[in-house]
Design an enzyme around this catalytic site. Structure first.
Site: not given
Ligand SMILES: Cc1ncc(COP(=O)(O)O)c(C=O)c1O
Length: 413
Positions: A70, A127, A200, A225
């Site tokens: 962990r 998001y 992000d 992604k």
């Molecule tokens: C821009 C963005 N940030 C964060 C996330 C969250 O990621 P996760 O689904 O891997 O938790 C997403 C998910 O689609 C996203 O598009």
């Protein structure tokens, strides 16, 4: 960052960083020393040492090493070092892998000490789950989140001065209209005010932009992604230098949202081809956007490469290319927008209808009923997310096959 990385270019780092970082088990097993070319999957909960004093020093942080999965794991660390090496060419920050992008986002926000009485300033176009995380989870802890138009730097400066937020959170490229944030301009404002800027970079990836180089404090990824790129795992990463790195590490240890070694191995394998994939995806997306723009059944196309994109100038300045996402509105009457979008999606034969992005396959979604489903119709309208809007995450296929599929679906819907 791995030894020697500082002299290597991005594409080389993508392939080699994190790998072959020391003698592996096998030394002294009678077959000589060896170094696995690819870091093995260390499916071990704990790590033992030749003596308990070493364990004591490792647990106390006085000596580098592994003790408990962990806290740290060699496979996970290899992936982290590779991401860190790509996001931070100077080698001042560290990457931390999480079980999902949301776990990473939570840790990044918490690392800025968003506690009772604090305010967070966030881009309206964030998001949806990140916005909900701020409002529901941090909100329950006494944090107020204010959403603003992060593309209006004058407004951001005013709100930062007025609200004295602890953190500003934006995305490199927004979903689904693909607005491009001026990270350099935002960082100037947050730096002057002593506020943490969290970016992000999921849609951008370090291939298009390295926000830390532009003055951001913390970078977050959904590695589900583009970083991993094959649609076969869920992961997140935070990249941060002092003072946030120590806080992120501590939060991850205590909350426990760490990435497992199997996913880390798979993500690291995917990361090696990031420059190749992103290069092709950007090229394909430019082609798709240009062809859609000329189609009579398409009302509007959003892609930072297009003349009429509101952030074309910013994109040219802060991104190395225009990205792999394209969104477009179908040319239909207002009352049949959703039906038309569903008919179009159902008519696709090659592009995959799936609510994600960044995969090698071209993916198509209906943002109003997926990523923006939780928003009220009024809020969706204000953000420009129409019922007739389709988002494409363009893959690495031959672009003519993707375009043919889109064209046949546009003829038939
Ligand atoms: C821009 C963005 N940030 C964060 C996330 C969250 O990621 P996760 O689904 O891997 O938790 C997403 C998910 O689609 C996203 O598009």
């Amino acid at each position: 960052m791995s030894a020697g990385d500082e002299n290597r270019r991005f594409d080389t780092r993508a392939v080699h960083s994190g790998e072959r970082r020391g003698k592996q088990p096998g030394e002294g097993n009678g077959r000589g020393d060896f170094y696995p070319v690819s870091t093995p999957i260390y499916a071990s909960t704990t790590f033992s040492h030749p003596d308990i004093q070493t364990t004591d020093r490792v647990l106390g942080g006085e000596e580098e090493g592994y003790s408990y999965a962990r806290y740290d794991n060699p496979t996970v660390r290899a992936f982290e070092d590779a991401v860190g090496s790509l996001e931070d060419l100077r080698g001042e920050a560290r990457a931390f892998a999480f079980g999902s992008g949301m776990a990473a986002t939570h840790a990044a926000l918490a690392a800025t000490e968003l506690t009772v009485g604090a305010t967070a300033l966030a881009a309206e176009q964030l998001y949806g789950s990140t916005a909900t995380l701020l409002v529901q989870v941090f909100g329950a802890g006494g944090v107020e989140t204010r959403f603003i138009d992060a593309y209006d730097l004058g407004l951001v400066e005013k709100r930062v001065a007025e609200l004295k937020p602890r953190a500003v959170m934006v995305e490199t490229i927004s979903n689904p209209l693909l607005r491009v944030a001026d990270i350099e301009g935002l960082a100037e404002i947050t730096r002057a005010a002593g506020v943490a800027l969290i970016v992000d970079n999921t849609f951008g990836t370090p291939y298009l932009q390295r926000p830390l180089d532009l003055g951001a404090d913390i970078v977050v990824h959904s590695a589900t992604k583009y970083l991993s790129g094959h649609g076969d795992l869920t992961a997140g990463v935070v990249v941060a230098g002092p003072p946030y790195d120590a806080a992120v590490e501590s939060i991850r240890k205590l909350v426990g949202g760490v990435l497992g070694p199997f996913e880390a191995w798979l993500a690291h394998r995917g990361l090696k081809t990031l420059p190749l994939r992103m290069g092709r995806q950007c090229e394909n997306a430019r082609e798709v956007a240009a062809r859609l723009q000329d189609h009579p059944r398409v009302a509007k196309v959003n892609h930072p490469s297009l003349e009429d994109h509101p952030d074309r100038g910013t994109a040219k300045r802060v991104l190395s290319d225009a990205g792999g996402l394209v969104s477009f509105e179908l040319a239909v009457e207002a009352e049949e927008e959703r039906d038309a979008a569903f008919r179009f999606l159902n008519a696709l034969e090659l592009c995959v209808k799936a609510p994600s992005l960044g995969d090698v396959y071209t993916l198509a979604i209906h943002p109003a009923t997926s990523s923006h489903r939780e928003l009220s119709p009024g809020r969706r309208e204000r953000l420009g997310v129409k019922e007739s809007l389709i988002r494409l995450s363009v893959g690495i296929e031959h672009p003519e096959d993707v375009i043919s599929d889109l064209e046949q679906a546009l003829e038939r819907f």
